[in-house]
Design an enzyme around this catalytic site. Structure first.
Site, PDB file in Angstrom:
ATOM      1  N   ARG A 149       0.739  17.979  -4.236  1.00 24.26           N
ATOM      2  CA  ARG A 149       1.982  17.236  -3.922  1.00 24.26           C
ATOM      3  C   ARG A 149       1.703  15.965  -3.560  1.00 24.26           C
ATOM      4  O   ARG A 149       1.025  15.499  -2.633  1.00 24.26           O
ATOM      5  CB  ARG A 149       2.883  17.839  -2.878  1.00 24.26           C
ATOM      6  CG  ARG A 149       3.768  18.989  -3.349  1.00 24.26           C
ATOM      7  CD  ARG A 149       4.449  19.360  -2.016  1.00 24.26           C
ATOM      8  NE  ARG A 149       5.233  18.389  -1.663  1.00 24.26           N
ATOM      9  CZ  ARG A 149       6.144  18.540  -0.167  1.00 24.26           C
ATOM     10  NH1 ARG A 149       6.295  19.766  -0.009  1.00 24.26           N
ATOM     11  NH2 ARG A 149       6.470  17.763   0.123  1.00 24.26           N
ATOM     12  N   ARG A 200      -2.889   8.744  -8.817  1.00 25.53           N
ATOM     13  CA  ARG A 200      -3.720   9.649  -9.386  1.00 25.53           C
ATOM     14  C   ARG A 200      -3.427  11.281  -8.836  1.00 25.53           C
ATOM     15  O   ARG A 200      -3.502  12.046  -9.637  1.00 25.53           O
ATOM     16  CB  ARG A 200      -4.969   9.260  -8.261  1.00 25.53           C
ATOM     17  CG  ARG A 200      -6.349   9.668  -9.122  1.00 25.53           C
ATOM     18  CD  ARG A 200      -7.459   9.585  -8.251  1.00 25.53           C
ATOM     19  NE  ARG A 200      -7.624   8.049  -7.856  1.00 25.53           N
ATOM     20  CZ  ARG A 200      -8.605   7.809  -6.916  1.00 25.53           C
ATOM     21  NH1 ARG A 200      -8.978   8.602  -5.892  1.00 25.53           N
ATOM     22  NH2 ARG A 200      -8.762   6.627  -6.678  1.00 25.53           N
ATOM     23  N   LYS A 250     -16.060   2.764  -1.962  1.00 26.48           N
ATOM     24  CA  LYS A 250     -17.424   2.839  -1.271  1.00 26.48           C
ATOM     25  C   LYS A 250     -18.374   3.835  -1.429  1.00 26.48           C
ATOM     26  O   LYS A 250     -19.560   3.806  -1.925  1.00 26.48           O
ATOM     27  CB  LYS A 250     -17.157   3.300   0.325  1.00 26.48           C
ATOM     28  CG  LYS A 250     -16.569   2.134   1.357  1.00 26.48           C
ATOM     29  CD  LYS A 250     -16.708   2.587   2.685  1.00 26.48           C
ATOM     30  CE  LYS A 250     -15.967   3.817   2.889  1.00 26.48           C
ATOM     31  NZ  LYS A 250     -14.434   3.778   2.784  1.00 26.48           N
ATOM     32  N   ARG A 290      -4.829   7.570   7.121  1.00 23.68           N
ATOM     33  CA  ARG A 290      -6.283   7.369   7.285  1.00 23.68           C
ATOM     34  C   ARG A 290      -6.354   5.635   7.019  1.00 23.68           C
ATOM     35  O   ARG A 290      -7.202   5.105   7.607  1.00 23.68           O
ATOM     36  CB  ARG A 290      -6.797   7.763   5.880  1.00 23.68           C
ATOM     37  CG  ARG A 290      -6.987   9.358   5.783  1.00 23.68           C
ATOM     38  CD  ARG A 290      -7.763   9.804   4.652  1.00 23.68           C
ATOM     39  NE  ARG A 290      -9.106   9.479   4.677  1.00 23.68           N
ATOM     40  CZ  ARG A 290      -9.819   9.474   3.702  1.00 23.68           C
ATOM     41  NH1 ARG A 290      -9.496   9.663   2.351  1.00 23.68           N
ATOM     42  NH2 ARG A 290     -11.010   9.093   3.583  1.00 23.68           N
ATOM     43  N   ARG A 327     -17.492   4.289  11.970  1.00 23.95           N
ATOM     44  CA  ARG A 327     -16.156   4.136  11.825  1.00 23.95           C
ATOM     45  C   ARG A 327     -15.320   3.667  12.951  1.00 23.95           C
ATOM     46  O   ARG A 327     -14.228   3.476  12.983  1.00 23.95           O
ATOM     47  CB  ARG A 327     -15.344   5.356  11.198  1.00 23.95           C
ATOM     48  CG  ARG A 327     -15.186   5.630   9.792  1.00 23.95           C
ATOM     49  CD  ARG A 327     -14.641   6.933   9.756  1.00 23.95           C
ATOM     50  NE  ARG A 327     -13.874   7.251   8.340  1.00 23.95           N
ATOM     51  CZ  ARG A 327     -14.460   7.595   7.368  1.00 23.95           C
ATOM     52  NH1 ARG A 327     -15.545   7.751   7.046  1.00 23.95           N
ATOM     53  NH2 ARG A 327     -13.535   7.888   6.312  1.00 23.95           N
TER      54      ARG A 327
HETATM   55  P1  AMP Z   1     -14.695  10.108   3.951  1.00 22.71           P
HETATM   56  O1  AMP Z   1     -15.184  10.807   2.787  1.00 22.71           O
HETATM   57  O2  AMP Z   1     -15.796   8.970   4.373  1.00 22.71           O
HETATM   58  O3  AMP Z   1     -13.456   9.311   3.510  1.00 22.71           O
HETATM   59  O4  AMP Z   1     -14.445  10.993   5.186  1.00 22.71           O
HETATM   60  C1  AMP Z   1     -13.306  12.055   5.213  1.00 22.71           C
HETATM   61  C2  AMP Z   1     -13.217  12.299   6.344  1.00 22.71           C
HETATM   62  O5  AMP Z   1     -14.263  12.944   7.468  1.00 22.71           O
HETATM   63  C3  AMP Z   1     -12.471  11.211   7.293  1.00 22.71           C
HETATM   64  O6  AMP Z   1     -11.027  10.982   7.227  1.00 22.71           O
HETATM   65  C4  AMP Z   1     -12.956  11.879   8.836  1.00 22.71           C
HETATM   66  O7  AMP Z   1     -11.777  12.806   9.291  1.00 22.71           O
HETATM   67  C5  AMP Z   1     -13.991  12.516   8.623  1.00 22.71           C
HETATM   68  N1  AMP Z   1     -15.253  11.399   8.863  1.00 22.71           N
HETATM   69  C6  AMP Z   1     -16.119  11.008   7.936  1.00 22.71           C
HETATM   70  N2  AMP Z   1     -17.005   9.958   8.448  1.00 22.71           N
HETATM   71  C7  AMP Z   1     -16.587   9.835  10.051  1.00 22.71           C
HETATM   72  C8  AMP Z   1     -17.125   9.066  10.908  1.00 22.71           C
HETATM   73  N3  AMP Z   1     -18.012   8.007  10.753  1.00 22.71           N
HETATM   74  N4  AMP Z   1     -16.150   9.240  12.191  1.00 22.71           N
HETATM   75  C9  AMP Z   1     -15.264  10.161  12.224  1.00 22.71           C
HETATM   76  N5  AMP Z   1     -14.686  10.805  11.331  1.00 22.71           N
HETATM   77  C10 AMP Z   1     -15.437  10.786   9.880  1.00 22.71           C
END
Ligand code: AMP
Length: 189
Positions: free
Chosen positions: A135, A127, A13, A146, A88
């Protein structure tokens, strides 16, 4: 052009958002990036979000809805935007619908980047091992969480937006330029 990029962590993304912002001259709105900046700046919001993000869980809808609503009011969003990592959850998507209506904005499309979870775990684990910085098993655990969070809380958005006739799906496991060409093709631009 007002777009949402949807897809599991590691599906590309962020990479595709960067290509779209160059192509259309619109900003990328990444809630993850905004939260990481808040952590780096040690703001109260950043301090509250850090532990949750380190575990790979979701920060509250209230926090991210506030971030997005404020960001959408900035001048550079008038010509459009690419939302990356938001919404999300279904409540976030509903909040976004209300926000956009209030602000007199309408979405053009929701782009889903599809990817097999096993491919994603393999990619990130490789990666992590290659970088040697962390680790690999720690990273893999967080990524698995996630992915589980994505499946349970975010994947329902695919049906939500399909039901509204807005969903366009592209195979995110292809090479970057093939994915971006496929995106341009489904957008008809
Ligand atoms: P990302 O960079 O989009 O993968 O987001 C990294 C982390 O930020 C996620 O694993 C969540 O902990 C938090 N986060 C980002 N966007 C959201 C969202 N729309 N709702 C809730 N948590 C978010």
């Amino acid at each position: 052009m007002r777009l949402i990029l949807l897809g599991p962590p590691g599906a590309g993304k962020g990479t595709q958002a960067k290509i779209l912002i160059d192509a259309f001259g619109i900003p990328q709105l990444s809630t993850g990036d905004i939260l990481r900046s808040a952590i780096a700046a040690k703001t109260p919001m950043g301090l509250a979000a850090k532990e949750i993000m380190d575990r790979g869980d979701l920060v509250s809808d209230e926090i991210v809805n506030g971030i997005v609503s404020e960001r959408l009011d900035q001048d550079d969003c008038r010509a459009g935007f690419v939302l990356d990592g938001f919404p999300r959850t279904i409540p976030q998507a509903e909040a976004l619908d209300t926000m956009l209506k209030t602000k007199g904005m309408a979405l053009d499309a929701v782009l889903e980047l599809t990817a097999d979870p096993d491919v994603l775990v393999g990619r990130i684990a490789k990666r992590a091992k290659e970088s040697g910085a962390v680790r690999a098993d720690d990273n893999e655990d967080v990524l698995r969480n996630r992915l589980a969070v994505y499946r349970e809380q975010t994947a329902p958005l695919v049906s939500y937006y399909r039901g509204k006739g807005m969903l366009k799906s592209v195979d995110g496991t292809q090479p970057v330029d093939v994915v971006s060409a496929a995106i341009r093709s489904v957008l008809g631009r």
